[in-house]
Write an enzyme that holds these catalytic residues in place. Structure first.
Site, short mmCIF file in Angstrom:
data_model
loop_
_atom_site.label_atom_id
_atom_site.label_comp_id
_atom_site.label_asym_id
_atom_site.label_seq_id
_atom_site.Cartn_x
_atom_site.Cartn_y
_atom_site.Cartn_z
N LEU A 28 -18.51 -29.93 27.44
CA LEU A 28 -17.98 -28.57 27.58
C LEU A 28 -16.84 -28.29 26.62
O LEU A 28 -16.89 -27.36 25.84
CB LEU A 28 -17.52 -28.33 29.02
CG LEU A 28 -18.62 -28.30 30.10
CD1 LEU A 28 -18.01 -28.07 31.47
CD2 LEU A 28 -19.65 -27.20 29.79
N GLY A 36 -9.54 -30.98 25.43
CA GLY A 36 -8.19 -30.45 25.47
C GLY A 36 -7.16 -31.51 25.21
O GLY A 36 -7.48 -32.62 24.76
N GLY A 37 -5.91 -31.18 25.51
CA GLY A 37 -4.82 -32.10 25.24
C GLY A 37 -4.90 -33.37 26.06
O GLY A 37 -4.41 -34.42 25.66
N GLY A 95 -7.90 -34.74 27.45
CA GLY A 95 -9.15 -35.48 27.38
C GLY A 95 -10.34 -34.57 27.19
O GLY A 95 -10.23 -33.49 26.62
N GLU A 96 -11.47 -35.01 27.72
CA GLU A 96 -12.72 -34.28 27.53
C GLU A 96 -13.23 -33.77 28.87
O GLU A 96 -13.02 -34.39 29.91
CB GLU A 96 -13.77 -35.21 26.91
CG GLU A 96 -13.34 -35.81 25.60
CD GLU A 96 -14.09 -37.10 25.27
OE1 GLU A 96 -14.20 -37.42 24.08
OE2 GLU A 96 -14.56 -37.79 26.21
N THR A 97 -13.96 -32.66 28.81
CA THR A 97 -14.55 -32.08 30.00
C THR A 97 -16.06 -31.98 29.81
O THR A 97 -16.53 -31.52 28.76
CB THR A 97 -13.98 -30.69 30.30
OG1 THR A 97 -12.55 -30.80 30.42
CG2 THR A 97 -14.55 -30.12 31.58
N LYS A 153 -13.95 -34.56 34.28
CA LYS A 153 -12.91 -34.65 33.25
C LYS A 153 -12.62 -36.13 32.99
O LYS A 153 -12.34 -36.90 33.90
CB LYS A 153 -11.64 -33.94 33.72
CG LYS A 153 -11.86 -32.44 33.86
CD LYS A 153 -10.58 -31.70 34.21
CE LYS A 153 -10.84 -30.20 34.28
NZ LYS A 153 -9.63 -29.45 34.62
N ASP A 169 0.49 -23.24 33.37
CA ASP A 169 -0.38 -22.91 32.23
C ASP A 169 -1.31 -21.76 32.58
O ASP A 169 -2.51 -21.80 32.33
CB ASP A 169 -1.19 -24.13 31.79
CG ASP A 169 -1.73 -23.98 30.36
OD1 ASP A 169 -1.22 -23.11 29.62
OD2 ASP A 169 -2.65 -24.72 30.01
#
Length: 740
Positions: free
Chosen positions: A37, A40-41, A43-45, A64, A160
């Site tokens: 998907l 980001g800062g 890791g991966e999703t 995640k 955020d």
């Protein structure tokens, strides 16, 4: 909270980008990873399915993956478990926060398994150039604050809040708050007001964080600030980064939109520079919003959402063109220079399409007023045209992200970019594996949400794909052909499967596929010719080749059959004759179905408008070229051949003795037979393959950029995309890799 743990990860992984894909793997013998998907800062999703649920299709989940460095591993492991536990408690009592189903460590990587929210994030609703009604904004505030009230009551700050972290759930239209990677725990302060949090790390997205959060000292009021910024963005259609501040640090926004005093007061208080002047938590802000709804008798519910969204673009007026100041006391050549500088400044102040208009009008004035009419009749328009071309932003790559270089830089935030089209003034961009279009100011004109997107072709529309279906947009961002077709136009790019010469803006037809059959629609998505054909081509010289009951024939633009379905294959009427196949041989017929060239060829190409009235045909295993009278112009001698075309340097690609080269319309060799694939030219340079690698040659076959790339694309302006050692790069026309 979880932000502290993720902050450690950010520090330890700063120079170690997570690229090891786990697609196809099954975690904990239960969660099968199906799709990447985003990254980001932290890791991966990924998207995943739960194999232990005994239904089909399996329910979707979000996984995640966090990959820490070996240093401090034990400390990070403990923190991960503590913070994941807190996130679990937060999510289990609210249906407006994704549920946390599991958290575990596998192979020294950390994993969170969360509820999949089927819907869209607010980036699809709130973006530059789109504004919304006050009703939409009030409901937006109410929904977000209701979720945030629950979060704050648990002693947590989200930190955020932004459109991409707020989802619109499809099944009920409700908002769901996601991505609690930056959540901060204030429970310790609630229990002991004198205590201090251990970290002063700045977390969040710059456009949405206030000064105290930037300094590492956020509070509930920091989230209130972010919600206010989101609301102002929705109301004005102006990105937070484009809003100005006054001397006291307050955001200046009210002059961009007409809004009631009550709503303006709420938003102004939410976004005060001094946190002490803001609402101190979500409950306080929500109370004020609810009071506004009650006092104004605003009756809106969640089900009203589709009716209160206003997707009309803001009409930003074009700056008036200032009059030219002609210095009559100067000699003609000096007058010309001064006026030309004024012209350039005028053009630079106008939007893309207005540039051409302003440029043309001012050129006429210069020709008249400088006293150099005859001498400047042709030179001036040429100079202006060159200048306008140079004004168009050029794509550049910086630190793995793409943006555009011009007087003002469009931020380097895209994964890939194209050059701006000279017809529509838009550029295709890619972000998180999705496509969209921006203008030369960086404003998003067509949302970055499509799985595929073509450039703008003849007729000024672009083809897009979303959720497996195709549609078309025009250059103003309007969806002119609904995204509901299995295919549109040809299989590669354009909405129009139509030649430039044949395009008629008064009645363009677009071929489309629906229910497994082809038909034709117009740019208002009206069905003109029903979906009844097994295959179909575009219209050329008033006729289109279509297939029905396994045979090909031709129809006109009303759908009337002009030539019956009797051929095994058929090409288009480019030159008022078309190649057709019958009894395993190709011949050529005219629009009256008369045979112009007998059925004698094993294969044949069409007489395309750019083919110099020549067509490649195959006979006795060899290819040659004939003209429209059937005369053999270039003998049968080639193992393979393509028609003459613009992308072949006005020559034709032909293959001889296992190698490709180019010939001209007289059969003379213009580029020797020494390449492993056919050569494709554009903007003066051609891609060729030799020694298993790609490089670039000029029109004479001279090597300009050596053969060293695993793949290569044609130059678009001054830059081209190439692959070196598996990595994509931009190069200039000298072969230099562009990195800034």
């Amino acid at each position: 909270m979880l932000n502290q743990f993720l902050h450690f990860i950010n520090i330890f992984n700063a120079s170690n980008k997570l690229n090891n894909s786990i697609i196809g793997k099954t975690l904990q013998k239960r969660y099968r990873i199906t799709q990447f998907l985003t990254e980001g800062g932290f890791g991966e999703t990924y998207l995943a399915i739960d194999l232990q649920i005994p239904i089909n299709p399996k329910p979707k989940l979000v996984v995640k993956r966090i990959k820490p460095e070996k240093r401090h591993y034990l400390e990070i492991t403990k923190r991960f478990k503590d913070e994941a536990s807190t996130l679990y408690e937060l999510s289990k009592n609210s249906n407006l926060i994704p549920k946390l189903y599991a958290f575990f460590i596998e192979g020294k990587d950390f994993y969170l398994v969360q509820e999949y929210i089927d819907g869209i994030d607010l980036n699809k609703e709130i973006y530059e150039g789109k504004y919304h009604s006050k009703e939409y904004v009030i409901l937006l505030l109410k929904e977000i604050l209701e979720i945030l009230e629950y979060v704050h009551q648990q002693g947590l700050i989200h930190r955020d809040l932004k459109p991409s972290n707020i989802m619109r759930r499809e099944k009920d239209g409700r908002l769901v708050l996601i991505d609690f990677g930056g959540v901060k725990d204030l429970k310790i302060l609630l229990k002991n007001p004198q205590a201090k949090l251990k970290t002063t790390v700045c977390y969040g997205t710059p456009d949405y964080i206030p000064l105290e959060q930037f300094n590492g000292k956020p509070g509930f009021y920091s989230d209130i600030y972010a919600v206010g910024i989101v609301a102002i963005y929705a109301l004005t259609g102006i990105s937070p980064s484009q809003l100005q501040n006054n001397d006291q640090g307050e955001i200046i926004w009210q002059h961009h939109v007409n809004v009631t005093d009550e709503l303006a007061t709420i938003l102004t208080k939410m976004t005060k520079a001094n946190f002490k002047e803001r609402y101190q938590n979500a409950t306080e802000a929500l109370t004020i919003v609810n009071n506004l709804i009650t006092s104004r008798n605003i009756n809106i519910t969640y089900s009203d959402y589709p009716n209160i969204v206003n997707f009309n673009a803001i009409n930003i007026p074009t700056p008036p063109t200032p009059p030219l100041s002609i210095p009559s006391h100067k000699p003609p050549y000096k007058r010309f220079k001064i006026v030309l500088i004024q012209l350039f400044n005028i053009i630079k102040s106008c939007k893309f399409k207005e540039k051409m208009i302003a440029g043309y009008n001012q050129v006429i004035l210069i020709i008249i007023k400088t006293g150099k009419a005859r001498q400047t009749k042709y030179i001036l328009p040429l100079i202006v045209l060159i200048y306008l071309i140079n004004l168009i932003p050029k794509p550049r790559e910086v630190a793995g992200k793409y943006g555009y270089m011009v007087d003002n830089v469009i931020p380097f935030k895209f994964d890939d970019v194209d050059s701006f089209s000279e017809s529509e003034g838009l550029a295709r961009v890619t972000k998180y594996y999705k496509y969209g279009f921006i203008d030369i100011t960086g404003k998003i004109i067509i949302p970055i949400e499509f799985d595929e997107a073509s450039g703008f072709m003849f007729g000024g529309i672009a083809k897009v794909k979303k959720n497996g279906l195709y549609g078309c947009f025009d250059g103003k961002g309007k969806e002119v052909v609904a995204i509901e077709y299995e295919e549109i136009g040809n299989n590669s790019s354009s909405c129009y499967d139509i030649s430039e010469e044949e395009f008629k803006p008064s009645k363009p037809l677009i071929k489309a596929k629906k229910y497994g059959k082809w038909g034709y629609v117009d740019i208002n998505n009206k069905i003109v010719i029903p979906f009844v054909f097994e295959d179909a081509h575009g219209f050329y010289n008033g006729l289109a080749a279509v297939k029905k009951d396994a045979k090909w024939g031709y129809i006109n633009i009303e759908g009337k059959v002009i030539i019956d379905f009797k051929f095994d294959n058929a090409s288009d009427f480019y030159e008022k004759i078309a190649g057709v196949k019958k009894d395993n041989k190709w011949g050529f017929i005219n629009k009256k179905e008369q045979v112009v060239l007998p059925f004698q060829f094993e294969d044949a190409h069409s007489f395309h408008p750019s083919s110099k009235k020549l067509a490649a045909v195959k006979k006795n295993g060899k290819w040659g070229f004939i003209n429209t009278n059937g005369i053999l112009v270039i003998p049968f001698q080639f193992e393979d051949a393509a028609n003459f075309g613009l992308f072949q340097n006005n020559g034709a690609n032909v293959k001889k003795n296992g190698k490709w080269g180019l010939i001209n319309s007289k059969g003379q060799i213009t580029i020797p037979f020494e390449f492993e694939e056919s050569i494709c030219f554009d903007e003066g340079l051609g891609i060729a393959k030799k020694y298993g690698k790609y490089g670039y040659i000029d029109s004479n076959g001279n090597v300009v950029i050596p053969f060293k790339f695993e793949s290569a694309l044609l130059f678009s302006g001054d830059y081209a995309q190439v692959t070196i050692d598996g990595e994509n790069h931009s190069i200039d026309r000298k072969g230099n890799i562009i990195s800034n």
